[in-house]
Design a protein around this motif. Sequence first.
Motif, mmCIF file in Angstrom:
data_model
loop_
_atom_site.group_PDB
_atom_site.id
_atom_site.type_symbol
_atom_site.label_atom_id
_atom_site.label_comp_id
_atom_site.label_asym_id
_atom_site.label_seq_id
_atom_site.Cartn_x
_atom_site.Cartn_y
_atom_site.Cartn_z
ATOM 1 N N UNK A 157 0.815 -1.225 0.000
ATOM 2 C CA UNK A 157 0.000 0.000 0.000
ATOM 3 C C UNK A 157 0.844 1.268 0.000
ATOM 4 N N UNK A 158 1.915 1.258 0.798
ATOM 5 C CA UNK A 158 2.782 2.435 0.830
ATOM 6 C C UNK A 158 3.458 2.639 -0.526
ATOM 7 N N UNK A 159 3.940 1.545 -1.118
ATOM 8 C CA UNK A 159 4.606 1.645 -2.406
ATOM 9 C C UNK A 159 3.666 2.114 -3.511
ATOM 10 N N UNK A 160 2.424 1.658 -3.474
ATOM 11 C CA UNK A 160 1.439 2.087 -4.467
ATOM 12 C C UNK A 160 1.144 3.572 -4.340
ATOM 13 N N UNK A 161 1.102 4.070 -3.106
ATOM 14 C CA UNK A 161 0.879 5.512 -2.902
ATOM 15 C C UNK A 161 2.025 6.323 -3.491
ATOM 16 N N UNK A 162 3.248 5.846 -3.272
ATOM 17 C CA UNK A 162 4.406 6.543 -3.835
ATOM 18 C C UNK A 162 4.362 6.501 -5.361
ATOM 19 N N UNK A 163 3.966 5.353 -5.911
ATOM 20 C CA UNK A 163 3.875 5.227 -7.357
ATOM 21 C C UNK A 163 2.837 6.157 -7.952
ATOM 22 N N UNK A 164 1.682 6.237 -7.315
ATOM 23 C CA UNK A 164 0.632 7.144 -7.823
ATOM 24 C C UNK A 164 1.088 8.592 -7.757
ATOM 25 N N UNK A 165 1.769 8.943 -6.662
ATOM 26 C CA UNK A 165 2.284 10.314 -6.551
ATOM 27 C C UNK A 165 3.297 10.597 -7.656
ATOM 28 N N UNK A 166 4.119 9.611 -7.976
ATOM 29 C CA UNK A 166 5.159 9.801 -8.994
ATOM 30 C C UNK A 166 4.555 10.081 -10.364
ATOM 31 N N UNK A 167 3.572 9.258 -10.783
ATOM 32 C CA UNK A 167 3.012 9.449 -12.120
ATOM 33 C C UNK A 167 2.171 10.717 -12.202
ATOM 34 N N UNK A 168 1.639 11.171 -11.070
ATOM 35 C CA UNK A 168 0.891 12.432 -11.070
ATOM 36 C C UNK A 168 1.825 13.638 -11.099
ATOM 37 N N UNK A 169 3.028 13.464 -10.573
ATOM 38 C CA UNK A 169 3.939 14.600 -10.404
ATOM 39 C C UNK A 169 4.980 14.720 -11.513
ATOM 40 N N UNK A 170 5.326 13.606 -12.132
ATOM 41 C CA UNK A 170 6.435 13.622 -13.092
ATOM 42 C C UNK A 170 5.997 13.012 -14.415
ATOM 43 N N UNK A 171 6.168 13.772 -15.483
ATOM 44 C CA UNK A 171 5.889 13.250 -16.813
ATOM 45 C C UNK A 171 6.903 12.165 -17.156
ATOM 46 N N UNK A 172 6.421 11.046 -17.658
ATOM 47 C CA UNK A 172 7.303 9.946 -18.017
ATOM 48 C C UNK A 172 7.457 8.906 -16.934
ATOM 49 N N UNK A 173 6.953 9.182 -15.718
ATOM 50 C CA UNK A 173 7.077 8.208 -14.634
ATOM 51 C C UNK A 173 6.228 6.964 -14.898
ATOM 52 N N UNK A 174 5.263 7.079 -15.813
ATOM 53 C CA UNK A 174 4.452 5.913 -16.154
ATOM 54 C C UNK A 174 5.267 4.781 -16.743
#
Length: 577
Positions: free
Chosen positions: A319-336
Amino acid sequence: MTVQPKRDSFVAAVYSLALSALILGPLFGSGYLLLRDAVSTPRSYLTDSALGLTDAAARAVPQDALIAALSTVVDGGLVVKALLFTALWLAGWGAARMVAVLLPSAGLGPQLVASTVMLWNPYVAERLLQGHWSLLAGYGALPWIVCAGIGVRRRIPGSWWALAAALAFAGLTPTGALLGLTTALVVVGSPGGQSPVLRRLSGVFALFLVVASPWLTATLLSDGAGAGSDPAGVAAFAARAEPGLGTLGSLAGLGGVWNSAAVPATRATLFAVVGTVLLLIVVLSGIPALWRRRRNPVIAALGLLALAAVLAPALGATPWGLDVGRWSVESFSGAGLLRDSQKWVALAAPFYALSAAAAVMWAQQRFPLPRPTWSIAAVVVTVLALPDLIWGVGGALKPVTYPQSWTTVSEQLRGESGDVAVLPAGMFRAFTYSGDAPVLDPAPRFLPLDVLQTGQLIVAGGAVGGEGTRAGQVEDLLLSGGGSAELAALGGGWVLVERDTPGQFDESSLRDLETVFADNDLALYRVPGDIAVHQASSISRAAVIIAHLAWVLMGIVALLSVGLHKNRIRLARRHQT
């Protein structure tokens, strides 16, 4: 003095060739690879989407452009088969060469065990079933990057060229380029060596920029530059726990792909536990022997890389890792690009192969049995851990034959303008001729015009949105029965109806269109009126094409230079004798 190593290398190459053929056997028949994300066609074209210049993410760059260029002279289906076969062959052969470099006292047996572990594992099987054939090119380059990186550290002439060639092959996809970069940085940047670390790292980054230039340039110049990925994709594409194994156990066994349908039959049952235990017995038995060699910084670095490659995706699925992942793709272009976290476990494979070889070496020294005994035992155990990888992953990999109507429609659209919208809605298809698994719509690669695709993916947990904004508008218009004038304003010049597949479809959207071709499989309609032009500028296309040429030329020049260097060494040795 060099006869034995040359013989061992030749045998390892032939062995890896045979093992790759055993895995891919059914694909050697006539027809085309069409399975989930894998699409091959007789001919593809250098459209804006092939160059990554639409509003969708440039995920298939530069592979699509390369195949478009090669398929002008060679059947596209053969190109894809050849590249996939080469990738697996290089993976196995490279693992043997890596063992010969890092464990010089290893004989032929341990090298062949390393080849088997590198080829015969759940990662290869699951990525084949998911259709990620081009990702396996990056995977196949990893052991060669290790070997070249060691040569760079030792200042062996020609090693930079070898590293450039391996990185170029890995760069068939963005993920492959990043896998290659990570491995090269870990090997080249490890302490020690005969040249400054900073200089070595700078050289690696310079090579990477050339390799990655096609998709980096396309991303900067495309209509979708700056667009983020759907955060829902982080959970949808997270690593998955296989039966009887937690997520960590699945990843440690080189499995755990997000799609539960893209796994061999044995990995969908409790036999996954047996297979993982068998593979890990072979691999972990070599850890003590490698620990005694921990002063070799490259071996230590590869071990740490393997540990990180297993632990990071496992943490990413919490759950913690998924939250970090969602924050990353929302904040940084190309993080997908990072969201399919299990694919990064490929970075563990070189160490797994090395450790398996070390295990055999240890057993040969400890137990006085005939020398080939332990090598044969390790190979048998590795194969038994995943028995259904044989012959196309249990027959799932088999070529398909397209109906003639696809060729007819493609020829009809040559020389025309306007983009193609496709019905039914959606990215994936279930044709009667393509087997039981869903397949990516072949239209974007089969047709000479740009095909509008939303990029939306339907997965078990729901829908994951794509970046294709205009394609989404066109799809909504067609599903709501919109008129031809609105379709033309959005750049839709044609509508292709794929009749042999289920999906959402509104017949009223075709009422004002001109029928150009129709049979039981496909129907092509022309949109009347003035079609709005939506295409990349000539400057953008030229820039991306130049970047592709730089990537290809680097690979070709590097390969030629390696060959010339080896030839000079061979001639010098002859003169000495």
